[in-house]
Write an enzyme that holds these catalytic residues in place. Structure first.
Site, short mmCIF file in Angstrom:
data_model
loop_
_atom_site.label_atom_id
_atom_site.label_comp_id
_atom_site.label_asym_id
_atom_site.label_seq_id
_atom_site.Cartn_x
_atom_site.Cartn_y
_atom_site.Cartn_z
N TYR A 1 22.64 26.50 -13.35
CA TYR A 1 22.85 26.41 -14.80
C TYR A 1 23.40 27.74 -15.35
CZ TYR A 1 21.83 26.60 -19.76
OH TYR A 1 21.95 26.79 -21.12
N SER B 1 24.05 31.47 -22.62
CA SER B 1 22.59 31.48 -22.45
C SER B 1 22.13 32.81 -21.88
CB SER B 1 22.23 30.36 -21.47
OG SER B 1 20.91 30.51 -21.01
N LYS C 1 27.32 28.96 -17.02
CA LYS C 1 27.56 29.65 -18.29
C LYS C 1 28.29 30.98 -18.05
CE LYS C 1 25.71 26.61 -21.01
NZ LYS C 1 26.48 25.93 -22.06
#
Ligand code: UFG
Length: 324
Positions: free
Chosen positions: A142, A118, A146
């Protein structure tokens, strides 16, 4: 000639389902592992195993039985504010379960991996459009999950254990132009979906989170990419790995930014519906501007976007929304 078998985790989710359909159309044999938590529904493509990635023994069993030549890993938790509130859920689902998947692949001898990364790994980038070489500086759990997996993949690749492509998605939006698949979140947080649902009167008004950003109209700027163009990037990434290409990290975006206000204006134009908009406080963790430098994916994979128009993205998402 039959094409190879590919395992897709999260293949019933928004992006995974579009990739599963595209690969099936191209003649690949698709196997899906999905706990169906995102949508509760199976898709009409691939052989679906409704299991959770935390079930390592079950995953090994599927890999041994199906013997896929590559794994494309979409399954993950994806809501930024939720990751701030419940970080452990994110470290479990996105890091621990990915490690389980990678160990299972190692046990069975699968050495090609496409990873859903991302733009969140960049945090608030210094350079815009942001190139892949920019430092990883995620600003929420989050994004950190990643970035962590990207680091792990780099180590595995350098150790000769696998070859991978990490695709760093910018703002994925739109739906299958054939109207068969689309985003189906239980509680959507994304701008375009929320704006369309407001046009449908599912919400009384749309909030704009912050109008004091250092941008031309004060609202955040994002690089919206059509989900089918992203699916095509996955197909090219897979073909690259299947022809023994080496590990890569690639941005997936158009290199064009639209502000929140521009998106709202386009949604009103495409739907031909006016709706109430309320300007509120900034949402924590939003970078002001996020635009991809996409030279690398265009050069290395010869990726050429087909649906590079905000109106088209919104039109396809609107067609999908109107089915419910
Ligand atoms: N926004 C609003 N109102 C809404 C929803 C969103 O004003 O109702 C704004 C947001 O504040 C942001 C922009 O619209 O400025 C886009 O927000 P989205 O929630 O649609 O998307 P994000 O840019 O937050 O999220 C995307 C990806 C994430 C990724 C993140 C990296 O979906 O997976 O970029 O910053 F982590």
């Amino acid at each position: 000639m039959t094409k190879p078998k590919i395992l897709i985790t999260g293949g019933c989710g928004y992006i995974g389902s579009h990739v599963a359909k595209l690969l099936t159309k191209k003649g690949y044999q698709v196997v899906i592992i999905d706990n169906l938590s995102a949508t509760g529904k199976k898709i009409p493509y691939g052989k679906i195993y409704p299991i959770d990635l935390s079930e390592e023994k079950e995953i090994i069993k599927v890999l041994k039985e199906e013997k896929p030549e590559a794994v494309m890993h979409f399954a993950a938790s994806i809501v930024v504010p939720e990751s701030v509130a419940y970080p452990l859920k994110y470290y479990r689902n996105n890091v621990e379960n990915t490690l389980k998947l990678l160990s299972a692949m190692e046990k069975v001898g699968i050495r090609k991996f496409v990873f859903s990364s991302s733009a969140a790994v960049y945090g608030i980038p210094d350079t815009v459009p942001v190139p892949e070489e920019a430092p990883l500086n995620p600003i929420n759990p989050y994004g950190r999950t990643k970035a962590m997996i990207e680091e792990i993949l780099k180590d595995l690749s350098e150790a000769g254990s696998l070859d991978y492509i990490a695709l760093r998605y910018f703002n994925v939006a739109g739906a299958d132009p054939e109207g068969e698949l689309g985003p189906a979140y239980n509680q959507p947080t994304h701008l375009i979906i929320r704006a369309l649902k407001t046009a449908k009167r599912e919400y009384p008004y749309l909030e704009i989170y912050g109008t004091d950003y250092p941008t031309s109209d004060g609202t955040c700027i994002r690089d919206y990419i059509h989900v089918m163009d992203l699916a095509k990037a996955h197909l090219l990434a897979l073909e690259y790995l299947m022809s023994n290409g080496k590990s890569l990290v690639l941005n997936c975006g158009y290199g064009i930014g639209f502000s929140v206000k521009e998106v709202v204006k386009t949604v009103k134009k495409v739907t031909n519906i006016d709706f109430k908009v309320v300007e509120t406080e900034r949402r924590p963790g939003d970078p002001p501007v996020l635009i991809a430098d996409n030279k690398k994916i265009k050069t290395i994979l010869s990726w050429e976007p087909e649906f590079q128009s905000l109106e088209t993205i919104i039109k396809h998402a609107w067609d999908w929304e109107q089915k419910f």
